[in-house]
Scaffold this active site. Structure first.
Site, PDB file in Angstrom:
ATOM      1  N   ASN A  41       0.805  -1.234   0.000  1.00 13.25           N
ATOM      2  CA  ASN A  41       0.000   0.000   0.000  1.00 13.25           C
ATOM      3  C   ASN A  41       0.834   1.279   0.000  1.00 13.25           C
ATOM      4  O   ASN A  41       0.464   2.259  -0.631  1.00 13.25           O
ATOM      5  CB  ASN A  41      -1.008  -0.008   1.145  1.00 13.25           C
ATOM      6  CG  ASN A  41      -0.363  -0.016   2.501  1.00 13.25           C
ATOM      7  OD1 ASN A  41       0.666  -0.665   2.707  1.00 13.25           O
ATOM      8  ND2 ASN A  41      -0.926   0.704   3.429  1.00 13.25           N
TER       9      ASN A  41
ATOM     10  N   GLU B 111       3.575  -5.389  12.297  1.00 12.85           N
ATOM     11  CA  GLU B 111       2.684  -4.233  12.085  1.00 12.85           C
ATOM     12  C   GLU B 111       1.566  -4.722  11.179  1.00 12.85           C
ATOM     13  O   GLU B 111       1.796  -4.970   9.997  1.00 12.85           O
ATOM     14  CB  GLU B 111       3.448  -3.082  11.424  1.00 12.85           C
ATOM     15  CG  GLU B 111       4.557  -2.498  12.265  1.00 12.85           C
ATOM     16  CD  GLU B 111       4.062  -1.833  13.527  1.00 12.85           C
ATOM     17  OE1 GLU B 111       2.882  -1.439  13.585  1.00 12.85           O
ATOM     18  OE2 GLU B 111       4.856  -1.718  14.468  1.00 12.85           O
TER      19      GLU B 111
ATOM     20  N   CYS C 245      -3.171   1.508   6.277  1.00  7.42           N
ATOM     21  CA  CYS C 245      -3.563   0.781   7.499  1.00  7.42           C
ATOM     22  C   CYS C 245      -4.175   1.715   8.534  1.00  7.42           C
ATOM     23  O   CYS C 245      -4.915   1.280   9.399  1.00  7.42           O
ATOM     24  CB  CYS C 245      -2.350   0.076   8.083  1.00  7.42           C
ATOM     25  SG  CYS C 245      -0.986   1.211   8.398  1.00  7.42           S
TER      26      CYS C 245
ATOM     27  N   GLU D 159       7.318   0.299  16.046  1.00  2.00           N
ATOM     28  CA  GLU D 159       8.402   0.812  15.211  1.00  2.00           C
ATOM     29  C   GLU D 159       8.611   2.283  15.561  1.00  2.00           C
ATOM     30  O   GLU D 159       7.959   2.826  16.441  1.00  2.00           O
ATOM     31  CB  GLU D 159       8.011   0.672  13.731  1.00  2.00           C
ATOM     32  CG  GLU D 159       7.904  -0.773  13.294  1.00  2.00           C
ATOM     33  CD  GLU D 159       7.649  -0.930  11.794  1.00  2.00           C
ATOM     34  OE1 GLU D 159       6.923  -0.106  11.218  1.00  2.00           O
ATOM     35  OE2 GLU D 159       8.190  -1.892  11.216  1.00  2.00           O
TER      36      GLU D 159
HETATM   37  P1  NAD Z   1       0.058  -9.455   3.132  1.00  2.00           P
HETATM   38  O1  NAD Z   1       0.075  -9.935   4.528  1.00  2.00           O
HETATM   39  O2  NAD Z   1      -0.672 -10.233   2.119  1.00  2.00           O
HETATM   40  O3  NAD Z   1       1.538  -9.309   2.559  1.00  2.00           O
HETATM   41  C1  NAD Z   1       2.500  -8.485   3.187  1.00  2.00           C
HETATM   42  C2  NAD Z   1       3.876  -8.975   2.789  1.00  2.00           C
HETATM   43  O4  NAD Z   1       4.072 -10.266   3.361  1.00  2.00           O
HETATM   44  C3  NAD Z   1       4.085  -9.150   1.283  1.00  2.00           C
HETATM   45  O5  NAD Z   1       5.407  -8.807   0.956  1.00  2.00           O
HETATM   46  C4  NAD Z   1       3.839 -10.640   1.086  1.00  2.00           C
HETATM   47  O6  NAD Z   1       4.484 -11.168  -0.044  1.00  2.00           O
HETATM   48  C5  NAD Z   1       4.441 -11.194   2.367  1.00  2.00           C
HETATM   49  N1  NAD Z   1       3.927 -12.512   2.784  1.00  2.00           N
HETATM   50  C6  NAD Z   1       2.729 -13.062   2.519  1.00  2.00           C
HETATM   51  N2  NAD Z   1       2.655 -14.295   3.078  1.00  2.00           N
HETATM   52  C7  NAD Z   1       3.828 -14.509   3.715  1.00  2.00           C
HETATM   53  C8  NAD Z   1       4.361 -15.583   4.486  1.00  2.00           C
HETATM   54  N3  NAD Z   1       3.670 -16.690   4.703  1.00  2.00           N
HETATM   55  N4  NAD Z   1       5.598 -15.458   5.001  1.00  2.00           N
HETATM   56  C9  NAD Z   1       6.307 -14.325   4.805  1.00  2.00           C
HETATM   57  N5  NAD Z   1       5.871 -13.277   4.070  1.00  2.00           N
HETATM   58  C10 NAD Z   1       4.632 -13.372   3.535  1.00  2.00           C
HETATM   59  O7  NAD Z   1      -0.472  -7.953   3.193  1.00  2.00           O
HETATM   60  P2  NAD Z   1      -0.747  -6.979   1.988  1.00  2.00           P
HETATM   61  O8  NAD Z   1      -2.041  -7.379   1.351  1.00  2.00           O
HETATM   62  O9  NAD Z   1       0.463  -6.843   1.154  1.00  2.00           O
HETATM   63  O10 NAD Z   1      -0.925  -5.588   2.751  1.00  2.00           O
HETATM   64  C11 NAD Z   1      -2.122  -5.131   3.287  1.00  2.00           C
HETATM   65  C12 NAD Z   1      -2.140  -5.342   4.781  1.00  2.00           C
HETATM   66  O11 NAD Z   1      -1.029  -4.689   5.392  1.00  2.00           O
HETATM   67  C13 NAD Z   1      -3.362  -4.725   5.431  1.00  2.00           C
HETATM   68  O12 NAD Z   1      -3.871  -5.629   6.365  1.00  2.00           O
HETATM   69  C14 NAD Z   1      -2.813  -3.487   6.115  1.00  2.00           C
HETATM   70  O13 NAD Z   1      -3.560  -3.043   7.229  1.00  2.00           O
HETATM   71  C15 NAD Z   1      -1.469  -3.960   6.527  1.00  2.00           C
HETATM   72  N6  NAD Z   1      -0.593  -2.830   6.800  1.00  2.00           N
HETATM   73  C16 NAD Z   1      -0.260  -2.571   8.100  1.00  2.00           C
HETATM   74  C17 NAD Z   1       0.533  -1.468   8.398  1.00  2.00           C
HETATM   75  C18 NAD Z   1       0.938  -1.151   9.811  1.00  2.00           C
HETATM   76  O14 NAD Z   1       1.867  -0.376   9.975  1.00  2.00           O
HETATM   77  N7  NAD Z   1       0.279  -1.686  10.818  1.00  2.00           N
HETATM   78  C19 NAD Z   1       0.994  -0.652   7.358  1.00  2.00           C
HETATM   79  C20 NAD Z   1       0.610  -0.952   6.061  1.00  2.00           C
HETATM   80  C21 NAD Z   1      -0.180  -2.050   5.779  1.00  2.00           C
END
Ligand code: NAD
Length: 481
Positions: free
Chosen positions: A150, A248, A282, A461
């Site tokens: 995002n 996060e 997020c 963080e």
């Molecule tokens: P996601 O969990 O699908 O993927 C995030 C990252 O993790 C990607 O690089 C993905 O390839 C990797 N990943 C997926 N499965 C994995 C596994 N089994 N082992 C290791 N890595 C793996 O999330 P997304 O769809 O890319 O992002 C959206 C989500 O991120 C939303 O839930 C959003 O709220 C959250 N987010 C949180 C914050 C925060 O600071 N709290 C900030 C931005 C986004």
């Protein structure tokens, strides 16, 4: 076609397997490049390079490390336009947002942690019986940084910068959905003089290379930002290794609007908090609770603003709302809207996919959507939608608003809108979220702890918190009589 490669040992390398994945442009729905589908063999190359670099990087005087990080920040600034164009194309976000927020913040992350590298200090504890303790803060070693789609470069650098500043070697994986600016960062780091092997950037899927990075025994800490389900899975995998883990995760952020708010300011900021980056932040507001006395006026004005916001070509200077990041994500968001309709909710505005003309005809566009009339238990008030969709709910008393806001498995961020600061303090104290913004949204000071409670994450963080996460504390006790 824009084909990118992994970054290992300061070289851009094709994946050992020669397997690639498609990279799709959300604005057009067309494949416009490819990225490595990395596996064990690529990770091993990165580990070997990191092991070679580890000692000298950890022992480099912090001032020198800091100089390199400053140089990286400067190069990001010098390449701002090219990076912003790439971010907008890859993610679907408006070019104006990439220029004004994403890329400048990536540079700020490096500047901030360059300063942290030279100023990070540890404690000493004197004891009455002639003994002194001091704490060594040593780099963890090789660490893994995994980030979502995002805010691609913004969040990627938010992890990498402190990890490097603390003297670690980093194996980083950007989201496979938005890999482009991460790949450009590799070249920038090389130009800035980052020694070979200190940073590897591996592309590919979470379930393959992401999982392998998490599991690898030589990687001693994982800093992860992404979905709650993914975070939960990673936590179960890493627990037996007792690996350091920072998570996060998702949010379901409440906004509490009181009768005495500054109406114009509140409307403008809640509008931004609801729909910025197509609601894919997020920290975006997703549940808006408005006190009954001003509910109708607030609703009318917010709906009017949302109606005037139409998705358009992200590459256009004037565009305020771009494309949703991918087709599966668009379908997920549309699913929530459809089920809200079936539950008898009122769609005050939006709710439909938008078809643009010409080369944008197959892009992923959605109207900003405001939903009214759902119980707090409804999935639209409980699950993260992560799109341009908010719910509106009236409340009577402040206690009721706090109860509604806290009735969630998530606890990332909240906003409170009032001119009465006594009420604001009181509400902020009672909210179960890691961040509370009063009369503002996404007003960030990089020194503050950043992260969520409950299912929004583990650890914090930002500032000192990040430097502490990326170091091991060692107590040395000296008796001197
Ligand atoms: P996601 O969990 O699908 O993927 C995030 C990252 O993790 C990607 O690089 C993905 O390839 C990797 N990943 C997926 N499965 C994995 C596994 N089994 N082992 C290791 N890595 C793996 O999330 P997304 O769809 O890319 O992002 C959206 C989500 O991120 C939303 O839930 C959003 O709220 C959250 N987010 C949180 C914050 C925060 O600071 N709290 C900030 C931005 C986004």
């Amino acid at each position: 076609m824009d084909n990118i490669d992994n970054f290992i040992g300061n070289q851009h390398l094709a994946p050992v397997s020669k397997n690639y994945l498609d990279n799709i442009c959300p604005a057009t729905g067309q494949v416009y490049g490819s990225i490595p589908n990395s596996d064990e063999a690529d990770l091993e190359l990165a580990i070997v390079a990191a092991k070679r670099a580890q000692k000298s990087w950890a022992q480099m005087p912090s001032e020198q490390r800091s100089d390199i990080l400053i140089k990286i920040a400067q190069l990001i600034e010098q390449n701002l336009e090219e990076l912003a164009q790439a971010e907008s194309l890859d993610n679907g976000k408006p070019i104006s947002l990439a220029r004004s927020v994403d890329i400048p913040r990536a540079a700020s992350n490096f500047k901030f942690f360059a300063a942290a590298a030279s100023q990070f200090a540890s404690q000493a504890h004197h004891m009455p019986n002639n003994a002194i303790n001091y704490t060594l803060r040593q780099p963890v070693g090789i660490v893994g940084c995994i980030s979502p789609w995002n805010l691609p470069l913004y969040l990627f650098t938010w992890k990498i910068a402190p990890a490097l500043a603390a003297g670690n070697c980093v194996i980083a994986k950007p989201s496979e959905v938005t890999p482009k600016t991460a790949s450009m960062l590799g070249k920038i780091c090389q130009q800035a003089g980052l020694p070979e092997g200190v940073l590897a950037i591996l592309h590919g899927e979470g379930k393959t290379i992401g999982n392998l990075i998490c599991q690898h025994r030589d990687i001693k800490a994982i800093s992860f930002t992404g979905g709650t389900q993914t975070g939960a899975y990673i936590a179960t995998q890493l627990a037996p290794q007792f690996k350091k883990l920072s998570l996060e995760l998702g949010g379901k952020n409440p906004a509490i609007v009181l009768n005495d708010c500054d109406m114009e300011l509140t409307l403008n900021e809640i509008f931004r908090a609801s729909f910025a980056n197509q609601g894919q932040i997020c920290l975006c507001a997703s549940r808006i609770y408005v006190q009954r006395e001003i509910y109708q006026d607030f609703k009318r004005a917010l709906v009017e603003k949302a109606k005037a916001l139409m998705p358009a070509d992200p590459a256009n200077e004037q565009t305020a709302m771009g494309a949703i990041v991918s087709k599966p994500h668009l379908n997920k968001v549309l699913g929530f809207i459809e089920r809200a309709k079936q539950s008898g909710a009122t769609i005050l505005t939006g709710g439909e996919q938008v078809k643009l003309a010409g080369r944008l005809a197959d892009g992923y566009y959605l109207q900003p959507t405001i939903i009214e009339g759902l119980a707090n238990e409804h999935e639209c008030n409980q699950q993260e939608i992560f799109g341009p969709v908010v719910t509106l709910t009236p409340f009577d008393s402040i206690d009721e608003a706090i109860t509604l806001a806290n009735d969630s498995d998530y606890g990332l961020a909240a906003t409170v809108w009032t001119k009465n600061l006594a009420n604001a303090h009181d509400i902020a104290e009672q909210l179960q979220t890691g961040i509370v913004w009063v009369n503002c949204w996404l007003h960030r000071d990089l020194r503050t702890p950043f992260g969520g409670m409950k299912q929004s994450g583990l650890g914090r963080e930002g500032g000192e918190e990040a430097m502490r996460f990326f170091t091991e504390a060692k107590n040395v006790c000296i008796k001197y009589t």
